[in-house]
Structure formats: structure tokens, C-alpha cells
Design a protein around this motif. Structure first.
Motif, short mmCIF file in Angstrom:
data_model
loop_
_atom_site.label_atom_id
_atom_site.label_comp_id
_atom_site.label_asym_id
_atom_site.label_seq_id
_atom_site.Cartn_x
_atom_site.Cartn_y
_atom_site.Cartn_z
N ARG A 55 118.11 103.53 88.40
CA ARG A 55 117.72 104.88 87.98
C ARG A 55 118.88 105.83 88.23
O ARG A 55 119.53 105.78 89.28
CB ARG A 55 116.48 105.34 88.75
N THR A 56 119.13 106.71 87.26
CA THR A 56 120.33 107.57 87.35
C THR A 56 120.02 109.01 87.77
O THR A 56 120.92 109.84 87.80
CB THR A 56 121.07 107.60 85.99
N ILE A 94 121.72 109.79 80.36
CA ILE A 94 122.25 109.24 81.61
C ILE A 94 122.34 110.34 82.66
O ILE A 94 121.98 110.14 83.82
CB ILE A 94 123.66 108.63 81.39
N GLU A 136 126.02 103.42 78.58
CA GLU A 136 125.37 102.81 79.74
C GLU A 136 126.32 101.92 80.53
O GLU A 136 126.04 101.58 81.68
CB GLU A 136 124.14 102.01 79.30
N ILE A 141 127.29 102.99 84.07
CA ILE A 141 126.39 102.68 85.18
C ILE A 141 126.60 101.23 85.62
O ILE A 141 126.61 100.93 86.82
CB ILE A 141 124.92 102.91 84.76
N GLU A 143 121.98 104.46 93.38
CA GLU A 143 120.92 105.41 93.02
C GLU A 143 120.92 106.64 93.94
O GLU A 143 120.64 107.76 93.48
CB GLU A 143 119.55 104.73 93.10
N ILE A 166 122.25 110.25 90.75
CA ILE A 166 123.71 110.05 90.71
C ILE A 166 124.35 111.42 90.47
O ILE A 166 123.88 112.20 89.65
CB ILE A 166 124.10 109.06 89.60
N THR A 197 116.64 105.02 83.17
CA THR A 197 116.73 103.73 83.84
C THR A 197 117.61 102.81 83.01
O THR A 197 117.35 102.61 81.82
CB THR A 197 115.33 103.10 84.03
#
Length: 456
Positions: free
Chosen positions: A311-312, A297, A112, A115, A261, A315, A302
Motif C-alpha cells: 500500500r502506498t 500511486i 508501478e 514501488i 509502507e 510513502i 495497492t
């Protein structure tokens, strides 16, 4: 033919919304040679992001980005394509090696964190944009504050005082007061006591780092002290202070999170290093575990960052790997399915190397000519010099490890080593690099096979 440093052109790139896939490829061609299939896939993926943002919100929510898997040897342009795409789209971009992450319980980084790092990059991007917008106002406010220090206001304003003040302002802008000393209040950033890591509790280093960053400004942001400094330095300091006042960091954070996002791009390099099944020992044990950690991910989840939840789902992930030992099918099926677009990048040829040295905007030849021009040396390369360097690069890549275009950097450094060293002292300021000179500089190394393995 002789290549000289071209004149700098104005960067009048069209807006992203106006770029068709064909025009995106044309933009990428300015920086990366060849790899037409990869460029087409990237161009379509980028255009689809623009198309998605024109849809109704309900439908747009269900349109997922088409993640890309690039397969090809090192040094053929995988990273550069992703980086140029992000620059073209003005998107927050993060490159991360998949092999950095490990399964929980092993030494390594939490997945994570990619991100969180992307959010930090996005915030810095938006902050820089806001600083550009307020630059003129900040400079004017800082100048007014500095004028008050140089010429304090009198209780009764008069026309003569105003004229004197304007003359002083003109001298300030002309740099004639740069060395005068003034006393200004500066924020004290020195901690009054030592903080140890024990206060944070828990083992998550990212959270501890966030805790420090949030705590320090609150503890020391309000303290200031009187300091004497030059007018030029004082003006720079006051401009920075005024910029901070004019930039709304809450708004910056909101815009940055939204940009991550909607437009964020993560380049997962070396994904082939985590391709493989469990059943071995040592580092191999955690490979499938790492894939399963990355999967949520990429699928969409999230992530809690210190700026808020991210939120991914939208992406864009671009994964890349050489896949010399493993193959894409060695990835777990769930992860394979999240990279529907696959492109194979071809190994570079001798003709590609020649083009790489002279065609891109910041081509190698252009870079070295510009560097030597700072010493007053007018350097040029003949066609046969480029052909010879390309031939040697191709030969070495075939004989030893194929490192693609990176081999050209090593060869160019060895060819220009003597000129670079002697540059400031050279009496002859016009230098032409031809094929004979290239052979002369590289011949001793190429003849010694053992030496060439280490030097070139």
C-alpha cells in the motif's frame, strides 16, 4: 588560512526518535549548504512521521504524509537533501526521473515499477542488517566446517587431537593457511539449458524479470559440484553460505514490505518535464497522461509486487523540478493537491560555493586532499584559492547554463589535472594550491569564450 584533511570523527548520530526538527536541520547542515526553508520543511515532515507512529492505529491510518514539492535550479541540493533525509531516517529511498514514465501505449516504464524497485531496495537493506546480526555466528560455523576439511574428525577424540586442532585453528585465523588448497562443495549456478523470454508470456518486462528471478534458484539451487580452492577463498565462500542459512528471508520480506509502507521515500525528479497540457505532438502528448498515471500511486493505492501487495498511502513523495519553462500550476490540479508543502530553493552564491568546498563532512576539498594523500602527497588549499574558484564558478554559471554546485567539480578537476596526472611521480610531496595557481591553470580556458563553453 590553509585547510588540511580533518581527522575522521566517530558517527554517533542520535536515534531518529530523539531528533527534534531543529536537530534534523543541524544534521542536514553537515552535508548541504544553505536552503534553510527546504531543510525546515523536510525536518517537520520527518518529525511528523515519528509522531504518527506514536498515535493509536485507527487515527494513524488517517494521517497522511505531507508530500513536498521542491522548486529550484539544478545543482542546489534538492537530491542531496532527499537522500540525506532517507539516510537519517534509515528509510528505503528511491530516486526516479518522472520523465522516464510514459502513458500506456508509448515506449517507457510502468509507473508501478517505482514501488517494485523501492521494495527491492528495502529487502536488500533489511537483508544487510540481518547479515550484520549473524556475521559472528556465520564466521564461527564456516570456520568449523573448514577445520573439518583441513583436519577430519577421528572416531575417537583425544586430548592431543584437540590440541592439534586448536593450533591449526590459530594458524588459520593468523592467515598462515591462506594459500593451502582444499576441496569443497559449491553450488553450480550454470544453467543446464538456455531459457528464452518467450516462455513468460505477456508483455510486462517487470513481471518477466520477476519470473526469471524466481525460477532460476528453483532450477539450479540444489545442484553442487566439487571444487578446489584456496583456504582464504573457501572461508569466504563458506561464510556466505552460512549467512544465507541463518537469515530467514521470509521474515526479511515481511519487515521490508512493512518498512516500505511506513517509512518509504520516493524522490520524483524532473517533475517539471511532465508539467503541461495535451495538445501538442511528439513527447508532449503524453505529459498529462503520465501525471494521471502517477496520481494513484501518490494518492494511495495497492501495488502487486512479487513479494506481496504494497500500500502506498504512507510513502513520502518528494518531487523536484527547475520549472524554468513550466510552472507548478501547469501540473494537473489533482497532482498539485497531493504536494501541499512547497519550498523554493535559492540559486547558489559565490559565498555558498566557498562554504560548499570546505564545510560539509565530505567537502570537495576534503575529498581531493584524501585522494592525493594516497599517493603520499600532502596537499592544501589557501583561502584565496577557494575564493578564486568560487568566483569563476559564479561567473560561468551566469554566462552559460546555471548548473549550480556541479560547476565546482569541473573547475576543481581542471585545477588539479596536472597534479593528479603527475601525482605518483612528483618529487615534491608537499603541494599548496593558492589563488595564483588557480588562475594559471584556468586562464587559457577562460580567455577563450568558445572553449570555456565546452570545457568548464
Amino acid at each position: 588560512m590553509v585547510i588540511y584533511l580533518p581527522a575522521q570523527a566517530n558517527d554517533d548520530r542520535p536515534l531518529l526518535d530523539e531528533l527534534t526538527p531543529r536537530e534534523v536541520v543541524r544534521e542536514l547542515d553537515k552535508h548541504v549548504i544553505g536552503q534553510a526553508d527546504a531543510k525546515r520543511a523536510i525536518a517537520v515532515s520527518l518529525r511528523n512521521r515519528v509522531r504518527r507512529q506514536k498515535l493509536e492505529p485507527e487515527l494513524a491510518e488517517d494521517v497522511m504524509p505531507k508530500n513536498i514539492l521542491m522548486i529550484g535550479p539544478t545543482g542546489v541540493g534538492k537530491t542531496e537533501l532527499a537522500r540525506r533525509l532517507a539516510k537519517l531516517a534509515n528509510s528505503p529511498f528511491l530516486k526516479v526521473e518522472a520523465s522516464k514514465f510514459t502513458e500506456v501505449g508509448y515506449v517507457g516504464r510502468d509507473v508501478e515499477s517505482m514501488i517494485r524497485d523501492l521494495v527491492e531496495i528495502s529487502i536488500e537493506m533489511v537483508r544487510e542488517e540481518r547479515l550484520d546480526e549473524v556475521a559472528d555466528r556465520a564466521e564461527k560455523a564456516a570456520e568449523d566446517r573448514l577445520m573439518d576439511l583441513l583436519m577430519p574428525a577421528t572416531p575417537e577424540a583425544s586430548e592431543s587431537n584437540e590440541r592439534t586442532r586448536e593450533k591449526l585453528r590459530e594458524r588459520l585465523r593468523a592467515g598462515k593457511l591462506d594459500d593451502r588448497m582444499v576441496d569443497i562443495d559449491v553450488k553450480d549456478r550454470t544453467p543446464a539449458f538456455e531459457i528464452t523470454a518467450n516462455f513468460a508470456g505477456g508483455n510486462n518486462m517487470d513481471d518477466m524479470d520477476s519470473g526469471f528471478k524466481e525460477m532460476l534458484p528453483a532450477l539450479f539451487g540444489g545442484r553442487s559440484k566439487r571444487k578446489k580452492m584456496r583456504v582464504a577463498d573457501a572461508l569466504d565462500y563458506l561464510i556466505q553460505e552460512e549467512e544465507q542459512k541463518l537469515v530467514d528471508m521470509d521474515q526479511v520480506t515481511r519487515v521490508a514490505l512493512e518498512r516500505v509502507e511506513r517509512n518509504g521515500i520516493i524522490f520524483l525528479d524532473e517533475i517539471d518535464k511532465i508539467a503541461g497540457r495535451e495538445g501538442g505532438s511528439g513527447p508532449d502528448v503524453s505529459r498529462e497522461g503520465v501525471q494521471r498515471d502517477i496520481l494513484p500511486i501518490v494518492e494511495g493505492t495497492t501495488v502487486n509486487t512479487r513479494y506481496g501487495f504494497v500500500r502506498t498511502e504512507h510513502i513520502l513523495f518528494i518531487a523536484a523540478g527547475a520549472f524554468h519553462v513550466s510552472k507548478p500550476s501547469d501540473l494537473i490540479p489533482e497532482l498539485q493537491g497531493r504536494f501541499p508543502i512547497r519550498v523554493e530553493l535559492k540559486a547558489l552564491t559565490e559565498a555558498d560555493f566557498i562554504r560548499i568546498m570546505k564545510e560539509p563532512k565530505s567537502a570537495l576539498v576534503t575529498q581531493y586532499i584524501a585522494l592525493m594523500d594516497t599517493e603520499g602527497i600532502k596537499m592544501s588549499f589557501t583561502d584565496d584559492a577557494l575564493v578564486e574558484m568560487a568566483r569563476i564558478a559564479t561567473q560561468l554559471n551566469q554566462m552559460h547554463e546555471n548548473i549550480g554546485a556541479r560547476r565546482l567539480h569541473t573547475i576543481m578537476e581542471k585545477v588539479l589535472e596536472e597534479i593528479s596526472f603527475e601525482g605518483p611521480d612528483l618529487k615534491k610531496k608537499v603541494v599548496k594550491i593558492d589563488g595564483a595557481y588557480v588562475k594559471k591553470q584556468l586562464a587559457p580556458i577562460i580567455k577563450d569564450q568558445d572553449l570555456s563553453k565546452y570545457i568548464l
